[in-house]
Write a protein that holds these residues in place. Sequence first.
Motif, mmCIF file in Angstrom:
data_model
loop_
_atom_site.group_PDB
_atom_site.id
_atom_site.type_symbol
_atom_site.label_atom_id
_atom_site.label_comp_id
_atom_site.label_asym_id
_atom_site.label_seq_id
_atom_site.Cartn_x
_atom_site.Cartn_y
_atom_site.Cartn_z
ATOM 1 N N PRO A 527 0.835 -1.205 0.000
ATOM 2 C CA PRO A 527 0.000 0.000 0.000
ATOM 3 C C PRO A 527 0.866 1.250 0.000
ATOM 4 O O PRO A 527 1.948 1.271 0.599
ATOM 5 C CB PRO A 527 -0.810 -0.137 1.291
ATOM 6 C CG PRO A 527 -0.792 -1.600 1.603
ATOM 7 C CD PRO A 527 0.524 -2.092 1.117
ATOM 8 N N PRO A 528 0.420 2.313 -0.651
ATOM 9 C CA PRO A 528 1.239 3.535 -0.702
ATOM 10 C C PRO A 528 1.591 4.097 0.673
ATOM 11 O O PRO A 528 2.673 4.652 0.852
ATOM 12 C CB PRO A 528 0.371 4.508 -1.505
ATOM 13 C CG PRO A 528 -0.508 3.635 -2.341
ATOM 14 C CD PRO A 528 -0.783 2.428 -1.502
ATOM 15 N N ASN A 529 0.708 3.930 1.642
ATOM 16 C CA ASN A 529 1.002 4.488 2.961
ATOM 17 C C ASN A 529 2.057 3.689 3.719
ATOM 18 O O ASN A 529 2.535 4.140 4.762
ATOM 19 C CB ASN A 529 -0.284 4.564 3.793
ATOM 20 C CG ASN A 529 -0.935 3.203 3.972
ATOM 21 O OD1 ASN A 529 -0.760 2.322 3.135
ATOM 22 N ND2 ASN A 529 -1.680 3.034 5.043
ATOM 23 N N LEU A 530 2.433 2.507 3.225
ATOM 24 C CA LEU A 530 3.455 1.692 3.872
ATOM 25 C C LEU A 530 4.746 1.616 3.062
ATOM 26 O O LEU A 530 5.669 0.885 3.438
ATOM 27 C CB LEU A 530 2.935 0.264 4.105
ATOM 28 C CG LEU A 530 1.720 0.120 5.014
ATOM 29 C CD1 LEU A 530 1.323 -1.352 5.123
ATOM 30 C CD2 LEU A 530 1.995 0.702 6.400
ATOM 31 N N LEU A 531 4.831 2.368 1.974
ATOM 32 C CA LEU A 531 6.008 2.279 1.115
ATOM 33 C C LEU A 531 7.266 2.754 1.837
ATOM 34 O O LEU A 531 8.328 2.137 1.731
ATOM 35 C CB LEU A 531 5.790 3.094 -0.163
ATOM 36 C CG LEU A 531 6.970 3.108 -1.139
ATOM 37 C CD1 LEU A 531 7.237 1.706 -1.672
ATOM 38 C CD2 LEU A 531 6.721 4.085 -2.285
ATOM 39 N N ALA A 532 7.185 3.838 2.569
ATOM 40 C CA ALA A 532 8.359 4.380 3.253
ATOM 41 C C ALA A 532 8.911 3.379 4.254
ATOM 42 O O ALA A 532 10.136 3.181 4.347
ATOM 43 C CB ALA A 532 8.008 5.702 3.940
ATOM 44 N N ASP A 533 8.027 2.734 5.019
ATOM 45 C CA ASP A 533 8.497 1.734 5.971
ATOM 46 C C ASP A 533 9.032 0.490 5.271
ATOM 47 O O ASP A 533 9.923 -0.192 5.798
ATOM 48 C CB ASP A 533 7.361 1.341 6.916
ATOM 49 C CG ASP A 533 6.913 2.495 7.785
ATOM 50 O OD1 ASP A 533 7.753 3.385 8.062
ATOM 51 O OD2 ASP A 533 5.735 2.537 8.186
ATOM 52 N N ALA A 534 8.506 0.181 4.089
ATOM 53 C CA ALA A 534 8.920 -1.024 3.376
ATOM 54 C C ALA A 534 10.318 -0.884 2.779
ATOM 55 O O ALA A 534 11.059 -1.873 2.690
ATOM 56 C CB ALA A 534 7.913 -1.372 2.279
ATOM 57 N N GLU A 580 4.478 10.519 2.627
ATOM 58 C CA GLU A 580 5.780 11.163 2.757
ATOM 59 C C GLU A 580 6.190 11.908 1.503
ATOM 60 O O GLU A 580 7.254 12.530 1.468
ATOM 61 C CB GLU A 580 6.853 10.121 3.080
ATOM 62 C CG GLU A 580 6.682 9.429 4.419
ATOM 63 C CD GLU A 580 5.629 8.310 4.354
ATOM 64 O OE1 GLU A 580 5.246 7.811 5.425
ATOM 65 O OE2 GLU A 580 5.216 7.963 3.232
ATOM 66 N N GLY A 581 5.368 11.839 0.438
ATOM 67 C CA GLY A 581 5.689 12.501 -0.815
ATOM 68 C C GLY A 581 6.500 11.662 -1.777
ATOM 69 O O GLY A 581 6.939 12.171 -2.811
ATOM 70 N N LEU A 582 6.726 10.385 -1.490
ATOM 71 C CA LEU A 582 7.499 9.517 -2.378
ATOM 72 C C LEU A 582 6.703 9.218 -3.645
ATOM 73 O O LEU A 582 5.509 8.870 -3.571
ATOM 74 C CB LEU A 582 7.853 8.211 -1.672
ATOM 75 C CG LEU A 582 8.796 8.312 -0.483
ATOM 76 C CD1 LEU A 582 8.860 6.964 0.239
ATOM 77 C CD2 LEU A 582 10.196 8.731 -0.933
ATOM 78 N N PRO A 583 7.318 9.326 -4.826
ATOM 79 C CA PRO A 583 6.626 8.976 -6.076
ATOM 80 C C PRO A 583 6.562 7.461 -6.251
ATOM 81 O O PRO A 583 7.565 6.818 -6.543
ATOM 82 C CB PRO A 583 7.477 9.643 -7.149
ATOM 83 C CG PRO A 583 8.845 9.706 -6.550
ATOM 84 C CD PRO A 583 8.676 9.850 -5.074
ATOM 85 N N PHE A 584 5.385 6.897 -6.095
ATOM 86 C CA PHE A 584 5.196 5.453 -6.142
ATOM 87 C C PHE A 584 4.577 5.078 -7.474
ATOM 88 O O PHE A 584 3.475 5.526 -7.813
ATOM 89 C CB PHE A 584 4.300 5.015 -4.984
ATOM 90 C CG PHE A 584 4.090 3.526 -4.903
ATOM 91 C CD1 PHE A 584 5.068 2.635 -5.308
ATOM 92 C CD2 PHE A 584 2.893 3.007 -4.423
ATOM 93 C CE1 PHE A 584 4.877 1.275 -5.229
ATOM 94 C CE2 PHE A 584 2.688 1.649 -4.334
ATOM 95 C CZ PHE A 584 3.679 0.780 -4.749
ATOM 96 N N ILE A 585 5.309 4.264 -8.264
ATOM 97 C CA ILE A 585 4.793 3.752 -9.539
ATOM 98 C C ILE A 585 3.998 2.498 -9.214
ATOM 99 O O ILE A 585 4.532 1.389 -9.168
ATOM 100 C CB ILE A 585 5.939 3.466 -10.519
ATOM 101 C CG1 ILE A 585 6.800 4.715 -10.704
ATOM 102 C CG2 ILE A 585 5.395 3.005 -11.868
ATOM 103 C CD1 ILE A 585 8.012 4.508 -11.599
#
Length: 732
Positions: A527-534, A580-585
């Motif tokens: 999920p996009p909200n867990l990308l930073a932790d992943a 967090e503003g990370l661009p997630f493809i």
Amino acid sequence: MATNKRRKLETAEPPQVHATALSAFARLKQARAAAVQDTPVEAPAVPAVAAEATTTEAEGQKKARRSKRRSPQKQTPVATEEPADGLQDYQDIAPGVRTPYEIPVVAANPEPATSEKSSSPVVRLSNFQPTKSNFKKKAGGKLYLQLSGGERLVILGNYGVRVTSGEVTLNGALLKAADKTHWVCAPQCYALPVLRCPDETAIELSPHPGAGNLGKMGRLSPLFRRIWNNDIVADANEKAKQPTFEILFTSADGPKKATLFDLVSPPEWNRKIDQLVATSQKKPVSVMVTGPKSSGKSTFGRLLTNNLLTYYSTSTKRRHAQGIVVLDLDPGQPEYCIAGQIGLVHVTEPLLGPSFCRPLPGSGVNILRSHTLASMSPASDTSLYILAAIDLFNHYRNRLGNCPLVINTAGWVQGIGLDLLTSLVDALRPTDLVYMAPGPVDIVRSLQESAQGVFTQLPSQTTQNSSRTAAQLRTMQTMSYFHAETVPKVHPTWNVSPLTMVAPWQIKYSGPSQGILGIMCYGYQTPPNLLADAINGTILAVVEIENPMAFRYGLSEDAMDLDSQPPSSSQGLTTVSTPEGLPFINVATTLDPKYSQTIGLALVRGIDVENNILQILTPISDEKIEEINEKQGQIVLVSGKFDPPTWAYTEDLYYGSRTESTGENGSGDIMEVEDDEELNPSFVEEEQQDEVDLVSTSIPWIEVLRGDEKRGAASKVWRVRRDLGRTGATGD
């Protein structure tokens, strides 16, 4: 009707070994033994070196007794004048002084015995007999040796070899007399290469200039300790300069508790390699090496590559000046690329060291193109694996099709792995298919049908006891990669400080000066909200986008209109911004290998959410990034199923545990890594309990457990009792 009998699995017949399959060195040794004893000698069924250490069956049934090994006799010092050429005889040494290159006197036929250093029998490794005339010491720690025909040397450590007259073979490479020095890295966690002399030869052995830097990697991880002839881990109080290599006459001459073995090439391998080298004189060959895990695929491929690179026919004047091309398709144990990738490599110099000793492309090795699978196995995405392999093969055919090709495959040969392997054979169409080790009939039959008459089955390499498992060797390779320096030098250099002391790259991931196009996930969709932790604290692949068509499954329908021209930018790509503003493809697909390539790996050290900065550690050079920017290319970071970099979390603990007084841990001992450590991490923690200073620390992702804390019942490795059923055992 029930029965307790077991049916034997139908297997293919292994290749038969005939007396004519002996190598040249085995025949020479056999002839000499027959001449001395004046008795007929039968063809040995085991390697010649190992045969000297075997005992009779009757002796093997007796209970072995531990006996002390006699210390080698010292040569009596002889007062001689120093030669005019600056050479010093090795006997001109004060008695009772252990020098860096002191050579003990070894009996001609040592009896198999049990060494004090190890419980294994003592095995003869080198048959070179040093004398006043054939062994001399030069300034700077160099050694000058004159070898006779049929003599061999096994050397542990890092050294350079220069042939002054004659020729030698080393790791399959033929080294002739020249002014060039070939640098060799021979750790004890791999089979030690054997230096053989077919005729009278003179060589010069030199200390390796980069050995100390590589040896100091042991300060950061116990995996890099006890693999050389000495452990260079001291700091300011480092003792006198130690030699970087040591000549081993027997397996008892190495470090304490070391398992040493030389590299053995079966006669069937030698005959097949000679055949392929002879064929390559007429037209380039493409050899695919297959087989199960730990069967010797990489070893055979390395020997074949060095043979093709250095052996040639002087009559046809066909010299492989353009080099050899290697298609490395093993993402789990790559020989040239980093773990998780497959690549196309151009080799112009013999390979005389393991992969962790050459983590970055350098002199003699150039990675032409590579693709990431973001996984240690092709099972994660078989379609991507096939497409990437075909793309690499097309680049070879278009750019270096006149060079011989060696294809190294993964060790997955059963089930879907067999289907994957046959698909590769159909797509690449090698001129020769080599299968290592006898296996089930269905595997051999399927490969024979796919190869269509170019199939060859060879025996696997003899199983050796290694001090490192496959996962630990992969960790060493990855750790060596991230600590490697990008400054171009003759010899590779490493930064021996923890990664926490290295200034990271700061990449803007949003805004007008955005440094990356986005972040993708292979094998899973988070999920996009867990990308930073992943991705925080993990390894990502750095991929260069050569054409926006690489996102053909992620572009909109207008951008993918077949009647229109390919888009000049990635404007049609759909990205999602995380909290967090990370661009997630966020697309359930992978990049097309035709329009993208991997340039390296990066370790995410931290995410600065306030400034929208991504902190990463990578050995990728600045020139490579500038080259991509000049082409107006894009960079995508790919997350997947890479091995977690747990080694990076504990570097500070190991580095801080060194005391200035000893240069080692408080007890002065170094932990010995065992194979059981891979099975149960808790076993490792208990063994490292005394080595690491377990003072309270604020290092993230690190939790110190004492004793059986937070460990369930039966969490340790179970050890099987081997004394069951002994006669005379007492018990109720």
